[in-house]
Design a protein around this motif. Sequence first.
Motif, mmCIF file in Angstrom:
data_model
loop_
_atom_site.group_PDB
_atom_site.id
_atom_site.type_symbol
_atom_site.label_atom_id
_atom_site.label_comp_id
_atom_site.label_asym_id
_atom_site.label_seq_id
_atom_site.Cartn_x
_atom_site.Cartn_y
_atom_site.Cartn_z
ATOM 1 N N VAL A 130 14.626 -7.198 -7.277
ATOM 2 C CA VAL A 130 13.919 -8.446 -7.577
ATOM 3 C C VAL A 130 12.428 -8.169 -7.746
ATOM 4 N N GLN A 131 11.930 -7.179 -6.991
ATOM 5 C CA GLN A 131 10.507 -6.859 -6.989
ATOM 6 C C GLN A 131 10.121 -5.774 -7.997
ATOM 7 N N GLN A 132 11.010 -5.467 -8.931
ATOM 8 C CA GLN A 132 10.718 -4.395 -9.885
ATOM 9 C C GLN A 132 9.439 -4.631 -10.669
ATOM 10 N N SER A 133 9.127 -5.890 -10.947
ATOM 11 C CA SER A 133 7.950 -6.185 -11.772
ATOM 12 C C SER A 133 6.667 -6.294 -10.955
ATOM 13 N N VAL A 134 6.776 -6.187 -9.626
ATOM 14 C CA VAL A 134 5.585 -6.268 -8.780
ATOM 15 C C VAL A 134 4.839 -4.938 -8.841
ATOM 16 N N PRO A 135 3.552 -4.942 -9.163
ATOM 17 C CA PRO A 135 2.826 -3.667 -9.248
ATOM 18 C C PRO A 135 2.717 -2.969 -7.901
ATOM 19 N N VAL A 136 2.683 -1.638 -7.941
ATOM 20 C CA VAL A 136 2.449 -0.819 -6.753
ATOM 21 C C VAL A 136 1.482 0.300 -7.128
ATOM 22 N N PRO A 137 0.715 0.824 -6.180
ATOM 23 C CA PRO A 137 -0.223 1.906 -6.506
ATOM 24 C C PRO A 137 0.519 3.185 -6.872
ATOM 25 N N ARG A 138 0.030 3.853 -7.922
ATOM 26 C CA ARG A 138 0.565 5.166 -8.265
ATOM 27 C C ARG A 138 -0.575 6.163 -8.439
ATOM 28 N N ASP A 139 -1.755 5.814 -7.894
ATOM 29 C CA ASP A 139 -2.862 6.771 -7.914
ATOM 30 C C ASP A 139 -2.811 7.611 -6.639
ATOM 31 N N GLY A 195 6.749 -0.516 3.858
ATOM 32 C CA GLY A 195 6.428 -1.936 3.999
ATOM 33 C C GLY A 195 5.017 -2.236 3.538
ATOM 34 N N PRO A 196 4.155 -2.769 4.427
ATOM 35 C CA PRO A 196 2.803 -3.142 3.998
ATOM 36 C C PRO A 196 1.945 -1.966 3.550
ATOM 37 N N THR A 197 2.279 -0.757 3.986
ATOM 38 C CA THR A 197 1.496 0.415 3.561
ATOM 39 C C THR A 197 1.798 0.806 2.113
ATOM 40 N N HIS A 198 2.899 0.298 1.553
ATOM 41 C CA HIS A 198 3.327 0.654 0.190
ATOM 42 C C HIS A 198 2.378 0.092 -0.863
ATOM 43 N N GLY A 199 1.696 -1.010 -0.535
ATOM 44 C CA GLY A 199 0.705 -1.562 -1.459
ATOM 45 C C GLY A 199 1.263 -2.516 -2.489
ATOM 46 N N TRP A 200 2.368 -3.208 -2.181
ATOM 47 C CA TRP A 200 2.926 -4.185 -3.107
ATOM 48 C C TRP A 200 1.839 -5.141 -3.609
ATOM 49 N N GLY A 201 1.818 -5.376 -4.916
ATOM 50 C CA GLY A 201 0.883 -6.355 -5.470
ATOM 51 C C GLY A 201 -0.471 -5.798 -5.846
ATOM 52 N N THR A 202 -0.676 -4.466 -5.701
ATOM 53 C CA THR A 202 -1.931 -3.837 -6.109
ATOM 54 C C THR A 202 -1.613 -2.637 -6.996
ATOM 55 N N VAL A 203 -2.604 -2.155 -7.720
ATOM 56 C CA VAL A 203 -2.387 -1.011 -8.617
ATOM 57 C C VAL A 203 -3.139 0.229 -8.165
ATOM 58 N N THR A 204 -3.856 0.149 -7.063
ATOM 59 C CA THR A 204 -4.612 1.298 -6.578
ATOM 60 C C THR A 204 -4.667 1.271 -5.058
ATOM 61 N N HIS A 205 -4.644 2.466 -4.467
ATOM 62 C CA HIS A 205 -4.737 2.557 -3.005
ATOM 63 C C HIS A 205 -6.109 2.114 -2.496
ATOM 64 N N GLY A 209 0.771 -17.873 -4.085
ATOM 65 C CA GLY A 209 1.119 -17.356 -5.394
ATOM 66 C C GLY A 209 1.304 -15.854 -5.457
ATOM 67 N N ARG A 210 1.060 -15.147 -4.324
ATOM 68 C CA ARG A 210 1.215 -13.689 -4.309
ATOM 69 C C ARG A 210 1.991 -13.288 -3.050
ATOM 70 N N PRO A 211 3.283 -13.658 -2.988
ATOM 71 C CA PRO A 211 4.045 -13.461 -1.749
ATOM 72 C C PRO A 211 4.302 -12.010 -1.388
ATOM 73 N N TYR A 212 4.238 -11.103 -2.357
ATOM 74 C CA TYR A 212 4.584 -9.709 -2.069
ATOM 75 C C TYR A 212 3.400 -8.876 -1.605
ATOM 76 N N GLY A 213 2.194 -9.348 -1.856
ATOM 77 C CA GLY A 213 1.021 -8.596 -1.427
ATOM 78 C C GLY A 213 -0.155 -8.798 -2.355
ATOM 79 N N SER A 214 -1.348 -8.566 -1.828
ATOM 80 C CA SER A 214 -2.581 -8.723 -2.593
ATOM 81 C C SER A 214 -3.699 -8.025 -1.839
ATOM 82 N N PRO A 215 -4.828 -7.725 -2.504
ATOM 83 C CA PRO A 215 -5.961 -7.132 -1.788
ATOM 84 C C PRO A 215 -6.403 -7.964 -0.596
ATOM 85 N N ALA A 216 -6.380 -9.292 -0.737
ATOM 86 C CA ALA A 216 -6.794 -10.151 0.382
ATOM 87 C C ALA A 216 -5.857 -9.988 1.574
#
Length: 417
Positions: A21-30, A50-60, A205-212
């Motif tokens: 379901v979360q395939q389209s949610v961005p994750v960091p790959r840097d 879990g939360p360390t994976h960075g769901w909802g962001t594109v950079t660590h 609006g960002r249930p999987y994760g966000s910088p905030a």
Amino acid sequence: MLESRTARAAAKLWYTRMLYVQQSVPVPRDSPVITSGADDPDRVLLIGNGPTHGWGTVTHELALTGQLARALTRRTRIPTDIRYIGDEMMPLAAVQSWIGDSALAPYDLVLVVLSMNDAVRLTPADDYRADMTRLLDRLSAETKPSARIVVAGIQDVESLPEYRGVAARLGQRRADLLNAITRELVGRYDGFAFFEHRAPQAEPGRPYGSPALYQQWSEAFADVCAPLLVEARALDPYRFQHELAEHDWQWKPGEQVMAAGEHGSLDALVAEAKTHFGVDAAWVSLMDGDRQFYVANTAPAGRGMPAELTTCQYTVQGDDPLIIENTLRDERTKDSPVLDLSQLRFYAGMPIKNEAGENIGTFCVQSVLPRSRASVSEEDLRDWASRAQGEVLKLAADGDRQPAPEDAQRPDADASV
């Protein structure tokens, strides 16, 4: 019963459903290494999922790794370097492989944030106890005497967007049991601390994760870890001069490929391949030493994983396509903890090569349901792998014309997201 095979099988399938379901949610790959450039920073190792994976962001930088580095520096007034080891696809049973032969002695503090995926998949308590004991024993034996180890408990299961009702109740009961085991085990080691915490409120609006959200996580973890870092520094008369690094590349252009800011053509290629082959996941990877790195991936995995846990390790041993109809019935893959987590059963892959003709990676497709060999054309696999190979070599050539990538530099200590 909670321990029944039926209940666990259902829990594992529900977790797999959540992943896709979360395939389209961005994750960091840097790069998961955040460095300050200071001569003698505090050095922190973050091990987790879990939360360390960075769901909802594109950079660590914006995920927990970077946010925690800044939060710790604000408290201690000492620059903090952090290396993250982990992935959402890493269950506790696979942690030792993820750590590999990484040196643990340079770190002043190790923060462990694990086991939500073990809780919701109803990992048996005895298996969990054995795997957690092995991890804590290794941390105790291989970190320096002044180092401090913090093990975070599993947060509320209902903090996961896909878990409500029966699935949440079963997962929470298992989380409570695993937390009790972890608390007991951690209490046996000097310099170790168990940290019970609750998940922050997700941003609307960002249930999987966000910088905030990760900033809130980082503040909670920093409140516990900062005083321990101060204590660890005071107890350490001999400071290691050690630069944190993610990987020592054997195929040097691979570092340039992974450092490239855009993999747009390969991202488009794997998305097209997923549709073309009618599969659940497609990716292009580099296999370098003991690691697999994803250059492009439609699955919700992060930057990579240990090569020894991958099916692609067998693909790069030859020059022809590798097709496995059912990974549960293949001796090479039937006991894989990663496939147990992802539930991927069908595999078809083809090696990709560098200009010297050496195997440097793979193009592959996978499905949750088993399939026959005849469902995939070997000629098709070769054609798609050739396309992927061309794009990878183009990225490598483009990288050769650029300056060597510098270590990721994080913002000033007072910067905020």
